[in-house]
Scaffold this active site. Sequence first.
Site, PDB file in Angstrom:
ATOM      1  N   ARG A   1     -23.644  23.391  48.877  1.00 43.36           N
ATOM      2  CA  ARG A   1     -22.672  24.032  47.968  1.00 43.36           C
ATOM      3  C   ARG A   1     -23.495  24.732  46.903  1.00 43.36           C
ATOM      4  NH1 ARG A   1     -17.343  21.625  45.127  1.00 43.36           N
ATOM      5  NH2 ARG A   1     -16.612  22.261  47.170  1.00 43.36           N
TER       6      ARG A   1
ATOM      7  N   HIS B   1     -15.176  29.527  51.174  1.00 42.22           N
ATOM      8  CA  HIS B   1     -15.083  28.058  51.280  1.00 42.22           C
ATOM      9  C   HIS B   1     -14.496  27.716  52.659  1.00 42.22           C
ATOM     10  CE1 HIS B   1     -15.045  24.002  50.178  1.00 42.22           C
ATOM     11  NE2 HIS B   1     -14.080  23.964  49.274  1.00 42.22           N
TER      12      HIS B   1
ATOM     13  N   GLN C   1     -12.872  24.173  53.765  1.00 41.84           N
ATOM     14  CA  GLN C   1     -11.555  23.936  53.183  1.00 41.84           C
ATOM     15  C   GLN C   1     -10.450  24.554  54.044  1.00 41.84           C
ATOM     16  OE1 GLN C   1     -10.626  22.286  50.115  1.00 41.84           O
ATOM     17  NE2 GLN C   1      -8.690  22.456  51.204  1.00 41.84           N
TER      18      GLN C   1
ATOM     19  N   ASP D   1      -4.793  28.279  43.743  1.00 46.35           N
ATOM     20  CA  ASP D   1      -6.038  27.586  43.389  1.00 46.35           C
ATOM     21  C   ASP D   1      -6.219  27.748  41.886  1.00 46.35           C
ATOM     22  OD1 ASP D   1      -8.514  26.326  43.475  1.00 46.35           O
ATOM     23  OD2 ASP D   1      -9.571  28.007  44.401  1.00 46.35           O
TER      24      ASP D   1
ATOM     25  N   CYS E   1      -6.290  23.568  47.287  1.00 43.13           N
ATOM     26  CA  CYS E   1      -7.493  22.874  47.764  1.00 43.13           C
ATOM     27  C   CYS E   1      -7.896  21.720  46.858  1.00 43.13           C
ATOM     28  CB  CYS E   1      -8.646  23.860  47.931  1.00 43.13           C
ATOM     29  SG  CYS E   1      -9.208  24.586  46.371  1.00 43.13           S
TER      30      CYS E   1
ATOM     31  N   ARG F   1     -10.065  17.341  55.187  1.00 39.86           N
ATOM     32  CA  ARG F   1     -11.457  17.773  55.003  1.00 39.86           C
ATOM     33  C   ARG F   1     -12.364  16.855  55.815  1.00 39.86           C
ATOM     34  NH1 ARG F   1     -12.901  20.523  50.416  1.00 39.86           N
ATOM     35  NH2 ARG F   1     -14.886  20.700  51.492  1.00 39.86           N
TER      36      ARG F   1
HETATM   37  N1   CP Z   1     -11.576  21.340  47.465  1.00 37.10           N
HETATM   38  C1   CP Z   1     -12.851  21.038  47.182  1.00 37.10           C
HETATM   39  O1   CP Z   1     -13.817  21.585  47.747  1.00 37.10           O
HETATM   40  O2   CP Z   1     -12.989  20.045  46.256  1.00 37.10           O
HETATM   41  P1   CP Z   1     -14.326  19.559  45.555  1.00 37.10           P
HETATM   42  O3   CP Z   1     -14.771  20.635  44.611  1.00 37.10           O
HETATM   43  O4   CP Z   1     -13.932  18.282  44.842  1.00 37.10           O
HETATM   44  O5   CP Z   1     -15.374  19.312  46.601  1.00 37.10           O
HETATM   45  N1  NVA Z   2     -12.154  28.283  43.641  1.00 39.32           N
HETATM   46  C1  NVA Z   2     -12.655  26.977  43.265  1.00 39.32           C
HETATM   47  C2  NVA Z   2     -12.585  26.052  44.438  1.00 39.32           C
HETATM   48  C3  NVA Z   2     -13.019  24.644  44.144  1.00 39.32           C
HETATM   49  C4  NVA Z   2     -12.978  23.760  45.355  1.00 39.32           C
HETATM   50  C5  NVA Z   2     -14.073  27.103  42.737  1.00 39.32           C
HETATM   51  O1  NVA Z   2     -14.879  27.798  43.337  1.00 39.32           O
HETATM   52  O2  NVA Z   2     -14.355  26.497  41.699  1.00 39.32           O
END
Ligand code: CP
Ligand code: NVA
Length: 308
Positions: free
Chosen positions: A107, A134, A137, A225, A266, A294
Amino acid sequence: MADFLDINVTPENDLRRILDQAKSMKIARQGLPKGTKDGDTPLDGMMVALIFEKPSTRTRISFDVGVRQMGGQTMVLSGSEMQLGHGETIADTARVMSRYVDAIMIRTFEETTLLEMAEHASVPVINGLTNRTHPCQIMADVMTYEEHRGSIKGKKVVWSGDGNNVCASFLHAAEKFGFDMVFTGPETLDPEVAFVDAAIDAGVSVEIERDPIAAVQNADLVVTDTWISMHDSQTARERRHNQLRPYQVNEHLMSHAKPDALFMHCLPAHREEEATSAVMDGPNSVVFDEAENRLHAQKAIMRWCLGV
Ligand code: CP
Ligand code: NVA
């Protein structure tokens, strides 16, 4: 062996196979108390590195639990504590890690970090979120939709709010799973033109509708989101909130979608901002099923990547 970098670069048949396997692994564990082994251990003896340059609850825990359920072991690493965060190149990090571990989930911020890691690693690399996409997700989200309502093909999916990384992976999925996308939000927060154009070129019906009430007419699925993502600067917070407030998913907005329209997010959610608790906890919400899926989807993604 293969990388899982994005939905649009993964063959359609493989995406479907991943979801089928996710479903059968989920069913196999149903009714088993937590901590019980189900005897399916394709990752026996393997080590998966999980690198986080941004915070995470779901991604971190679901990958960690998923690897362990499949008999493997994990190493959770924070980017800032690695030499990666102190000037070592991504390419060298990828080469070194490939000598130790069997797969890498990362990530990160810039998509180029993910792509460089994949280019130089000789083990599979999985996208656990970048500033642009992502994909894990949305694999879980498609699985969740289909569990509740059957095939997502031909359905109308409405994204309300910021056209961010999660929205981009929905556009990728629309191409591969054959659903229609409507984006509703302020013009300054439209999804990147490149994602919209690529989806349209691939034959997806993509509509941009500034009026949220008009956008959700006949929707099968409404998604939103957070208004400010982890990579966004906090300085324009108030302006963003003002721009996005009309796109809040609340009971009034949901009442204009199909009566059985699902609601997804998400998570993490900022309740009473992008979505109200009445919707989040309401009968059409499947947000916690998404979070659970997930785990199942990513287990299947890892098996696909590792060919096991
Ligand atoms: N939805 C998601 O990726 O959550 P986290 O940021 O908690 O991993
Ligand atoms: N759009 C959000 C998703 C988190 C899972 C971010 O990137 O922070």
